[in-house]
Write an enzyme that holds these catalytic residues in place. Sequence first.
Site, PDB file in Angstrom:
ATOM      1  N   CYS A   2      11.965 -38.749   6.538  1.00  0.00           N
ATOM      2  CA  CYS A   2      12.734 -37.693   5.892  1.00  0.00           C
ATOM      3  C   CYS A   2      11.823 -36.764   5.078  1.00  0.00           C
ATOM      4  CB  CYS A   2      13.804 -38.226   4.946  1.00  0.00           C
ATOM      5  SG  CYS A   2      14.986 -39.297   5.751  1.00  0.00           S
ATOM      6  N   ARG A  27       8.065 -35.317   9.303  1.00  0.00           N
ATOM      7  CA  ARG A  27       8.528 -36.481   8.545  1.00  0.00           C
ATOM      8  C   ARG A  27       9.843 -37.042   9.079  1.00  0.00           C
ATOM      9  NH1 ARG A  27       5.848 -36.913   3.682  1.00  0.00           N
ATOM     10  NH2 ARG A  27       7.484 -38.317   2.964  1.00  0.00           N
ATOM     11  N   TRP A  73      15.002 -38.693   9.166  1.00  0.00           N
ATOM     12  CA  TRP A  73      14.584 -39.776  10.054  1.00  0.00           C
ATOM     13  C   TRP A  73      15.541 -40.916   9.714  1.00  0.00           C
ATOM     14  CZ3 TRP A  73      12.637 -44.801   9.790  1.00  0.00           C
ATOM     15  CH2 TRP A  73      11.985 -45.260  10.940  1.00  0.00           C
ATOM     16  N   ASN A  99      15.336 -38.944   0.111  1.00  0.00           N
ATOM     17  CA  ASN A  99      14.437 -39.707   0.977  1.00  0.00           C
ATOM     18  C   ASN A  99      14.211 -41.043   0.293  1.00  0.00           C
ATOM     19  OD1 ASN A  99      12.397 -40.614   2.693  1.00  0.00           O
ATOM     20  ND2 ASN A  99      10.802 -39.503   1.563  1.00  0.00           N
ATOM     21  N   GLY A 100      14.441 -42.137   1.020  1.00  0.00           N
ATOM     22  CA  GLY A 100      14.257 -43.471   0.442  1.00  0.00           C
ATOM     23  C   GLY A 100      15.432 -44.353   0.819  1.00  0.00           C
ATOM     24  N   GLU A 467      -6.732 -49.384  18.723  1.00  0.00           N
ATOM     25  CA  GLU A 467      -6.347 -48.026  18.338  1.00  0.00           C
ATOM     26  C   GLU A 467      -6.026 -47.195  19.590  1.00  0.00           C
ATOM     27  OE1 GLU A 467      -5.346 -46.586  15.843  1.00  0.00           O
ATOM     28  OE2 GLU A 467      -5.750 -44.455  16.091  1.00  0.00           O
ATOM     29  N   LYS A 471      -2.513 -45.297  20.351  1.00  0.00           N
ATOM     30  CA  LYS A 471      -2.426 -43.846  20.606  1.00  0.00           C
ATOM     31  C   LYS A 471      -1.655 -43.583  21.893  1.00  0.00           C
ATOM     32  CE  LYS A 471      -3.129 -42.636  17.522  1.00  0.00           C
ATOM     33  NZ  LYS A 471      -3.580 -43.107  16.282  1.00  0.00           N
ATOM     34  N   GLU A 474       2.259 -44.764  21.679  1.00  0.00           N
ATOM     35  CA  GLU A 474       3.171 -44.080  20.756  1.00  0.00           C
ATOM     36  C   GLU A 474       3.478 -42.645  21.160  1.00  0.00           C
ATOM     37  OE1 GLU A 474       1.793 -43.733  16.688  1.00  0.00           O
ATOM     38  OE2 GLU A 474      -0.246 -43.382  17.344  1.00  0.00           O
ATOM     39  N   HIS A 490      -7.193 -66.135  29.102  1.00  0.00           N
ATOM     40  CA  HIS A 490      -6.270 -67.064  28.432  1.00  0.00           C
ATOM     41  C   HIS A 490      -4.815 -66.646  28.617  1.00  0.00           C
ATOM     42  CE1 HIS A 490      -9.619 -69.223  26.708  1.00  0.00           C
ATOM     43  NE2 HIS A 490     -10.169 -68.037  26.468  1.00  0.00           N
ATOM     44  N   LYS A 583       6.038 -39.441  10.154  1.00  0.00           N
ATOM     45  CA  LYS A 583       4.648 -39.458   9.694  1.00  0.00           C
ATOM     46  C   LYS A 583       4.385 -40.495   8.616  1.00  0.00           C
ATOM     47  CE  LYS A 583       0.429 -37.833   9.562  1.00  0.00           C
ATOM     48  NZ  LYS A 583      -0.426 -38.313  10.656  1.00  0.00           N
TER      49      LYS A 583
HETATM   50  C1  F6R Z   1      -0.450 -43.987  14.299  1.00  0.00           C
HETATM   51  C2  F6R Z   1      -0.100 -43.699  12.940  1.00  0.00           C
HETATM   52  C3  F6R Z   1       0.479 -44.781  12.110  1.00  0.00           C
HETATM   53  C4  F6R Z   1      -0.126 -44.740  10.698  1.00  0.00           C
HETATM   54  C5  F6R Z   1       0.571 -45.776   9.800  1.00  0.00           C
HETATM   55  C6  F6R Z   1      -0.023 -45.843   8.423  1.00  0.00           C
HETATM   56  O1  F6R Z   1      -0.974 -42.874  14.958  1.00  0.00           O
HETATM   57  O2  F6R Z   1      -0.263 -42.604  12.485  1.00  0.00           O
HETATM   58  O3  F6R Z   1       0.301 -46.029  12.701  1.00  0.00           O
HETATM   59  O4  F6R Z   1      -1.488 -45.010  10.787  1.00  0.00           O
HETATM   60  O5  F6R Z   1       1.937 -45.463   9.700  1.00  0.00           O
HETATM   61  O6  F6R Z   1       0.106 -44.625   7.756  1.00  0.00           O
HETATM   62  P1  F6R Z   1      -0.792 -44.286   6.487  1.00  0.00           P
HETATM   63  O7  F6R Z   1      -2.201 -44.204   6.955  1.00  0.00           O
HETATM   64  O8  F6R Z   1      -0.263 -42.972   5.998  1.00  0.00           O
HETATM   65  O9  F6R Z   1      -0.590 -45.394   5.518  1.00  0.00           O
END
Ligand code: F6R
Length: 588
Positions: A2, A27, A73, A99-100, A467, A471, A474, A490, A583
Amino acid sequence: MCGIIGYVGNKNASSILLNGLKNLEYRGYDSCGIAVLNKELQTRKNVGKVSEVAKKENFLGLMGRMGIAHTRWATHGGVTKENAHPHLSNNKKIAVVHNGIIENHEELKKFLKNKGFNFYSETDTEVIPNLIEYEFSRNQDFVQACKKALKRLKGSYAVLILSAYFDGVIASRHESPLVIGVGDNEFFAASDIPAFLEYTKKVVYLYDYDFVVLNKNIKIFNLKKNEEIKVKISSIDWSVSQAKKGDFEHFMLKEINEQVETLKKALHQDKRVLNKIVTNLKNAKNIFFVACGSSYHAALTASYLFSSIANKQVNVMVASEFPNFNHFINKNSVVLAISQSGETADVLESVKYAKQKGAKIISIVNVMGSSLVRDSDEFLLLNAGPEICVLSTKSYTSQVVLLTLLAYSLVKKYEEVLKKINYLWNVVYYLTSENMKTKIKELARRIKNKEHLFTIGRGLEYPTAMEAALKIKEVSYIHAEAFPGGELKHGTIALIEKNTPCIVFVSEKNKHLIISNATELKSRGAYIIGVASVNNPVFDFWIKVPETNSFNPITQIIPIQLLAYELALLRKCNPDMPRNLAKSVTVK
Ligand code: F6R
């Protein structure tokens, strides 16, 4: 999770709020809405992306010089018009965006129902305007009514309140992000700075329980201490162009390209702070790295470097699991929290626990003024500029380079990293070049219809494989999983079928074993994509990435960031706004 924005000033609020919503859409993008005050409160909202809803509901048709807006969101309640914000009090005189999560909303709902209030949404937020209406009916002082109502909330909130009873906007926060922008005779309140960056670079960072009254002036009270707080205005050095797409089609591509610059900027650190942190790490009896998602992968990468370069053992924890190991924390511990946003709820919670146990808190964070910065004893900023795409790209490599700097600094080899960065700069330049993009596009075309994909690495390349899988999955929704090369036999190798794509990260150090793993995969039919400095007969597709040793985690991930982007485009997914994601994850 949000995004909220509020405005009070002399301009037309709706266009400023709409602009802000567009800048905050990363967000949350399930639904959005706006409320503007022009003697009467006017509200419009609906399900969908900001530009669609704004057009359909004619947001710009609302006239007034103050207002609040929200992009959602969904957490409590489905994606419906009724659940979209703003939420109104029963008498329609009070509008709230939030937001929360209000943890005691059921209890408050029951209380209000007993007083005759009705509820029209499934959200926790709807209790807030009604609680204010209830308090206002008892004592006709609107600011006091808001204070009283907010004091009854348990949980996390960043709220903005607009009412026909009051000439201004009220803002308050507890464990959810909210920052105030100070312009010329105008004020902004938003979840994040990019929402108002084009109007002002003067900001007031808020603390938990801060309660802000914005009208012709700004006044801040602390709800817990029951006292007025001195307003402290800070300046930010982010530029408007950093928060705009410019000539790029998507923020994701822009931010991948920016890594040429951001890696260098991450190393611009105050030597005294760095030395203090190094001393803390040296003296610590135990060190914990806590983070989530990509930041967790950066932490894991760093744990290999702390081990090999600095001979330091580190416990790396996904922040949500940290409470299970909390009893190992004491005043001789150092907790290093890594977070782009500095607002991730589980990270903040871990830090809170660790603080209670007397541990030293160090953080690596991108957003100045974020909660994590304020909760830390020492912090280092990534200096990567705003990261707007939901996926972490430039902030990930900045985290890795900064953690690498710490590892080298522990053994007094700080200068070595600074020297290497120039070489790295050239490599990153090549990795983001048009030639590389053409090559990656070709690979994306070859694998775009696959349902599953695996990534493997050993040692330092294993977190990179993790990672890479994150990427790809997602943003393209291809199921992608990472494994250490040694784990395949395994169990996982059972999943390999003819032409299953497997991305293999090869380094000089681990080449023999990982190539042997790739050969095993190939003999089961896998399509091998090698990320390596030299070609190998086992590769069906080779992505040439120069060997950079302890910097491989930075260089090897960049082509995969590009691959994830290209796969998203080919599969008609929006790279900047993947489904179901937001985000910053400000709820647990
Ligand atoms: C993946 C991504 C998320 C963030 C995670 C932590 O591309 O962006 O997995 O890395 O939500 O977010 P921060 O770094 O803001 O604590």
